[in-house]
Design a protein around this motif. Structure first.
Motif, PDB file in Angstrom:
ATOM      1  N   CYS B  23       0.854  -1.182   0.000  1.00  0.00           N
ATOM      2  CA  CYS B  23       0.000   0.000   0.000  1.00  0.00           C
ATOM      3  C   CYS B  23       0.894   1.238   0.000  1.00  0.00           C
ATOM      4  N   VAL B  24       0.572   2.196  -0.860  1.00  0.00           N
ATOM      5  CA  VAL B  24       1.337   3.435  -0.939  1.00  0.00           C
ATOM      6  C   VAL B  24       0.375   4.619  -0.901  1.00  0.00           C
ATOM      7  N   GLN B  25       0.723   5.629  -0.099  1.00  0.00           N
ATOM      8  CA  GLN B  25      -0.089   6.862  -0.057  1.00  0.00           C
ATOM      9  C   GLN B  25       0.802   8.052  -0.415  1.00  0.00           C
ATOM     10  N   ASP B  26       0.175   9.070  -1.021  1.00  0.00           N
ATOM     11  CA  ASP B  26       0.966  10.180  -1.555  1.00  0.00           C
ATOM     12  C   ASP B  26       0.718  11.493  -0.824  1.00  0.00           C
ATOM     13  N   MET B  27       0.175  11.442   0.410  1.00  0.00           N
ATOM     14  CA  MET B  27      -0.159  12.684   1.102  1.00  0.00           C
ATOM     15  C   MET B  27       0.659  12.906   2.366  1.00  0.00           C
ATOM     16  N   ASP B  28       1.747  12.194   2.510  1.00  0.00           N
ATOM     17  CA  ASP B  28       2.616  12.415   3.673  1.00  0.00           C
ATOM     18  C   ASP B  28       1.885  12.169   5.001  1.00  0.00           C
TER      19      ASP B  28
END
Lengths: 111, 115
Positions: B23-28
Motif C-alpha cells: 500500500c502506498v499513499q501520496d499525502m505524507d
C-alpha cells in the motif's frame, strides 16, 4: 461489543430525502462521529463527520442528538449513485484516531 | 486529492505461501491502517502504524505482520497463507495524532483468494 448500531438495509425513492439512523449509546466525550459510504467494488469513502454540533457539507448533513447517543445522516435528494453501504463510525481520539466500524446500512435507491 | 494505492486488485495464492500486500499513499500521512472485510463481519482492523517503523496491533493481528520502512509505504505480510485468510483487504491512511479531522482515505482493496 459493537460501538454503533445501524439498520441492515433501507430503501428510498430517487429525488427524495433519506435519513439514515445510528445509535452509539456508549460514545465517550472525545469520540468523533464519522460517516463513510462504500460503493460496490470500491473502498469506503468519507462523507461527513462531527463532534457535537450538526454539520453540513456538499454531500450530506449530519444531525447529532443532544446527548450524543445517536446521530442521523441526511441525504437531501437521493440519486441512484447514492446506492451504497453507509457506515457510522466512532473515531477514538485518545487511541491513535482508531475507527470503530459498525455493520453498515445498505441503501437501495429506486428510480 | 489523496491517493492510496494498493498494488493488486486481485490475488490468488496457495496455502502456505508467504504473501505480501503493498500500500502506498501520496499525502505524507503519518497513520496507515490495514483492514480486512468479510460478509457479515464488516471492516476489522488488523494492524496500524503511526510512524515509520512503528506499529500497533489491531483487533485481529493473528497470522499477519506488517512493515513500514518508509512513510509512504505500508506492507501487510501473511507469513503462511491459510484458506481462512481469503478476504478483501483494505489499506487506509490519515493524518496523525492531534489532527482535527482524522479522516481516513482508503484504497480500492485487494481481493485475496487462498486455495
Amino acid at each position: 461489543d459493537a460501538k454503533t448500531t445501524q439498520p441492515n438495509s433501507m430503501e428510498s425513492n430517487e429525488e427524495e430525502p433519506v435519513h439514515l439512523p445510528c445509535n452509539h449509546s456508549t460514545i465517550s466525550g472525545t469520540d468523533y462521529i464519522h460517516w463513510y459510504r462504500q460503493l460496490p467494488s470500491q473502498g469506503p469513502e468519507y462523507v461527513i463527520h462531527g463532534l457535537t454540533s450538526n454539520v453540513n457539507n456538499r454531500m450530506a448533513s449530519l444531525a447529532i442528538a443532544e446527548d450524543r447517543k445517536s446521530s442521523t445522516l441526511i441525504l437531501h435528494r437521493a440519486t441512484l449513485r447514492d446506492a451504497a453501504v453507509y457506515y457510522c463510525i466512532l473515531r477514538d481520539v485518545d487511541n491513535f484516531n482508531k475507527f470503530y466500524f459498525g455493520s453498515g446500512t445498505k441503501l437501495n435507491v429506486k428510480p | 486529492d489523496v491517493k492510496v494505492t494498493q498494488s493488486s486488485r486481485y490475488l490468488v495464492k496457495r496455502t502456505g505461501e508467504k504473501v505480501f500486500l503493498e500500500c502506498v499513499q501520496d499525502m505524507d500521512h503519518e497513520n496507515m491502517f490495514w483492514y480486512r472485510q468479510d460478509p457479515g463481519l464488516g471492516l476489522r482492523l488488523i494492524y496500524f502504524s503511526y510512524d515509520v517503523k512503528m506499529k500497533e496491533k489491531g483487533d485481529i493481528p493473528e497470522g499477519y505482520s506488517v512493515s513500514r520502512e518508509k512513510k509512504e509505504r505500508f506492507s501487510l505480510i501473511l507469513e503462511s497463507a491459510s484458506t481462512n485468510q481469503t478476504s478483501m483487504y483494505l489499506c487506509a491512511s490519515s493524518l496523525g495524532i492531534g489532527a482535527s479531522s482524522g479522516i481516513q482515505y482508503f484504497g480500492a482493496g485487494t481481493r485475496l483468494s487462498v486455495l
